[in-house]
Design a protein around this motif. Structure first.
Motif, PDB file in Angstrom:
ATOM      1  N   SER A   1     -28.694 -67.962 -25.127  1.00 19.83           N
ATOM      2  CA  SER A   1     -30.040 -66.859 -24.698  1.00 19.83           C
ATOM      3  C   SER A   1     -29.478 -65.345 -24.496  1.00 19.83           C
ATOM      4  CB  SER A   1     -30.732 -67.322 -23.848  1.00 19.83           C
ATOM      5  OG  SER A   1     -31.013 -67.272 -22.951  1.00 19.83           O
ATOM      6  N   CYS A   2     -30.826 -63.910 -24.769  1.00 20.33           N
ATOM      7  CA  CYS A   2     -30.568 -63.376 -24.652  1.00 20.33           C
ATOM      8  C   CYS A   2     -30.318 -63.211 -22.447  1.00 20.33           C
ATOM      9  CB  CYS A   2     -31.153 -62.211 -25.064  1.00 20.33           C
ATOM     10  SG  CYS A   2     -31.470 -60.607 -24.116  1.00 20.33           S
TER      11      CYS A   2
ATOM     12  N   VAL B   1     -32.210 -66.141 -28.769  1.00 17.11           N
ATOM     13  CA  VAL B   1     -31.397 -66.891 -29.475  1.00 17.11           C
ATOM     14  C   VAL B   1     -29.729 -66.878 -30.526  1.00 17.11           C
ATOM     15  CG1 VAL B   1     -30.526 -69.327 -29.336  1.00 17.11           C
ATOM     16  CG2 VAL B   1     -32.146 -68.992 -28.026  1.00 17.11           C
ATOM     17  N   PHE B   2     -28.889 -66.466 -29.995  1.00 17.70           N
ATOM     18  CA  PHE B   2     -27.791 -66.074 -30.329  1.00 17.70           C
ATOM     19  C   PHE B   2     -26.660 -67.567 -30.682  1.00 17.70           C
ATOM     20  CE2 PHE B   2     -28.430 -62.370 -27.390  1.00 17.70           C
ATOM     21  CZ  PHE B   2     -29.301 -61.536 -28.041  1.00 17.70           C
ATOM     22  N   ARG B   3     -26.653 -67.445 -32.614  1.00 14.98           N
ATOM     23  CA  ARG B   3     -26.024 -68.529 -32.618  1.00 14.98           C
ATOM     24  C   ARG B   3     -23.927 -67.894 -33.095  1.00 14.98           C
ATOM     25  NH1 ARG B   3     -27.805 -72.244 -36.381  1.00 14.98           N
ATOM     26  NH2 ARG B   3     -26.357 -74.035 -35.888  1.00 14.98           N
ATOM     27  N   GLY B   4     -23.234 -68.738 -32.900  1.00 11.73           N
ATOM     28  CA  GLY B   4     -21.984 -68.280 -33.505  1.00 11.73           C
ATOM     29  C   GLY B   4     -20.930 -69.168 -33.069  1.00 11.73           C
ATOM     30  N   GLN B   5     -20.111 -69.365 -33.469  1.00 10.93           N
ATOM     31  CA  GLN B   5     -19.200 -70.237 -33.168  1.00 10.93           C
ATOM     32  C   GLN B   5     -17.932 -70.337 -32.458  1.00 10.93           C
ATOM     33  OE1 GLN B   5     -17.951 -72.511 -35.087  1.00 10.93           O
ATOM     34  NE2 GLN B   5     -19.294 -72.639 -36.920  1.00 10.93           N
TER      35      GLN B   5
ATOM     36  N   ASP C   1     -18.530 -64.041 -31.360  1.00 11.80           N
ATOM     37  CA  ASP C   1     -19.572 -63.833 -32.150  1.00 11.80           C
ATOM     38  C   ASP C   1     -21.125 -63.659 -31.872  1.00 11.80           C
ATOM     39  OD1 ASP C   1     -17.926 -64.340 -34.038  1.00 11.80           O
ATOM     40  OD2 ASP C   1     -18.173 -66.895 -34.376  1.00 11.80           O
ATOM     41  N   VAL C   2     -21.324 -64.140 -30.132  1.00 11.70           N
ATOM     42  CA  VAL C   2     -22.673 -63.820 -29.827  1.00 11.70           C
ATOM     43  C   VAL C   2     -22.510 -62.633 -28.845  1.00 11.70           C
ATOM     44  CG1 VAL C   2     -23.187 -66.451 -29.812  1.00 11.70           C
ATOM     45  CG2 VAL C   2     -22.031 -65.166 -28.105  1.00 11.70           C
ATOM     46  N   ALA C   3     -21.479 -62.438 -28.513  1.00  9.49           N
ATOM     47  CA  ALA C   3     -21.680 -61.241 -27.872  1.00  9.49           C
ATOM     48  C   ALA C   3     -21.834 -60.249 -29.149  1.00  9.49           C
ATOM     49  CB  ALA C   3     -19.511 -60.954 -27.222  1.00  9.49           C
ATOM     50  N   GLU C   4     -21.418 -60.172 -29.604  1.00  6.39           N
ATOM     51  CA  GLU C   4     -21.510 -58.824 -30.900  1.00  6.39           C
ATOM     52  C   GLU C   4     -23.260 -59.031 -31.732  1.00  6.39           C
ATOM     53  OE1 GLU C   4     -20.756 -58.172 -36.390  1.00  6.39           O
ATOM     54  OE2 GLU C   4     -18.840 -58.542 -34.752  1.00  6.39           O
ATOM     55  N   LEU C   5     -23.478 -60.595 -31.245  1.00  6.02           N
ATOM     56  CA  LEU C   5     -25.028 -59.867 -31.434  1.00  6.02           C
ATOM     57  C   LEU C   5     -25.692 -59.802 -30.629  1.00  6.02           C
ATOM     58  CD1 LEU C   5     -25.774 -63.733 -33.728  1.00  6.02           C
ATOM     59  CD2 LEU C   5     -25.612 -61.648 -34.529  1.00  6.02           C
ATOM     60  N   SER C   6     -25.928 -60.239 -29.981  1.00  5.75           N
ATOM     61  CA  SER C   6     -25.975 -59.661 -28.310  1.00  5.75           C
ATOM     62  C   SER C   6     -26.087 -57.573 -28.168  1.00  5.75           C
ATOM     63  CB  SER C   6     -25.660 -60.702 -27.573  1.00  5.75           C
ATOM     64  OG  SER C   6     -26.176 -59.929 -26.043  1.00  5.75           O
ATOM     65  N   GLN C   7     -24.801 -57.300 -28.405  1.00  9.15           N
ATOM     66  CA  GLN C   7     -25.063 -55.908 -27.868  1.00  9.15           C
ATOM     67  C   GLN C   7     -25.725 -55.158 -29.625  1.00  9.15           C
ATOM     68  OE1 GLN C   7     -20.858 -55.751 -28.928  1.00  9.15           O
ATOM     69  NE2 GLN C   7     -20.076 -55.907 -27.100  1.00  9.15           N
ATOM     70  N   ALA C   8     -25.947 -56.281 -30.737  1.00 10.61           N
ATOM     71  CA  ALA C   8     -27.444 -55.431 -31.631  1.00 10.61           C
ATOM     72  C   ALA C   8     -27.844 -55.261 -31.114  1.00 10.61           C
ATOM     73  CB  ALA C   8     -26.198 -56.285 -32.746  1.00 10.61           C
ATOM     74  N   HIS C   9     -28.351 -56.059 -30.848  1.00  5.16           N
ATOM     75  CA  HIS C   9     -29.631 -56.228 -29.981  1.00  5.16           C
ATOM     76  C   HIS C   9     -29.988 -55.774 -29.184  1.00  5.16           C
ATOM     77  CE1 HIS C   9     -33.504 -58.556 -28.614  1.00  5.16           C
ATOM     78  NE2 HIS C   9     -32.889 -59.063 -27.232  1.00  5.16           N
ATOM     79  N   GLY C  10     -29.166 -55.462 -28.430  1.00 11.02           N
ATOM     80  CA  GLY C  10     -29.448 -54.529 -26.653  1.00 11.02           C
ATOM     81  C   GLY C  10     -29.151 -52.789 -27.137  1.00 11.02           C
ATOM     82  N   GLN C  11     -28.623 -52.825 -28.317  1.00 11.25           N
ATOM     83  CA  GLN C  11     -28.942 -51.508 -28.627  1.00 11.25           C
ATOM     84  C   GLN C  11     -30.279 -51.444 -29.622  1.00 11.25           C
ATOM     85  OE1 GLN C  11     -27.175 -48.758 -29.453  1.00 11.25           O
ATOM     86  NE2 GLN C  11     -25.559 -50.321 -27.757  1.00 11.25           N
ATOM     87  N   GLU C  12     -30.635 -52.475 -30.309  1.00  8.18           N
ATOM     88  CA  GLU C  12     -32.453 -52.535 -30.958  1.00  8.18           C
ATOM     89  C   GLU C  12     -33.340 -52.331 -29.446  1.00  8.18           C
ATOM     90  OE1 GLU C  12     -32.413 -56.093 -32.964  1.00  8.18           O
ATOM     91  OE2 GLU C  12     -31.773 -55.717 -34.371  1.00  8.18           O
TER      92      GLU C  12
END
Length: 77
Positions: A5-6, A16-20, A24-35
């Motif tokens: 989770s964030c 929740v971020f999902r990745g291998q 992967d999840v750090a990239e999704l988290s950073q995009a979420h942070g920017q949003e």
């Protein structure tokens, strides 16, 4: 795949971020942070301020390692 989770990554919500991989999840988290910055979400701005404090205090290496270790301990989905 693993899920984290964030909030578990130092953020402010249960998204929740999902990745291998941790990357992967750090990239999704950073995009979420920017949003969240774009919409000026207060709780996320507070979490980002705390992460900035960690960075400025020179504690980012240990903080990042702890998050990576946590990710590795998570079960596969």
């Amino acid at each position: 795949m693993k899920s984290i989770s964030c909030k578990e990554l130092g953020g402010a919500c249960e998204l929740v971020f999902r990745g291998q991989s941790f990357e992967d999840v750090a990239e999704l988290s950073q995009a979420h942070g920017q949003e969240m910055i774009a919409i000026a979400d207060g709780p996320h701005l507070d979490a980002i301020a705390e992460m900035t404090r960690i960075l400025e205090a020179g504690e980012v290496e240990s903080w990042l390692q702890a998050k990576m270790d946590l990710f590795e301990l998570l079960p596969e989905d």
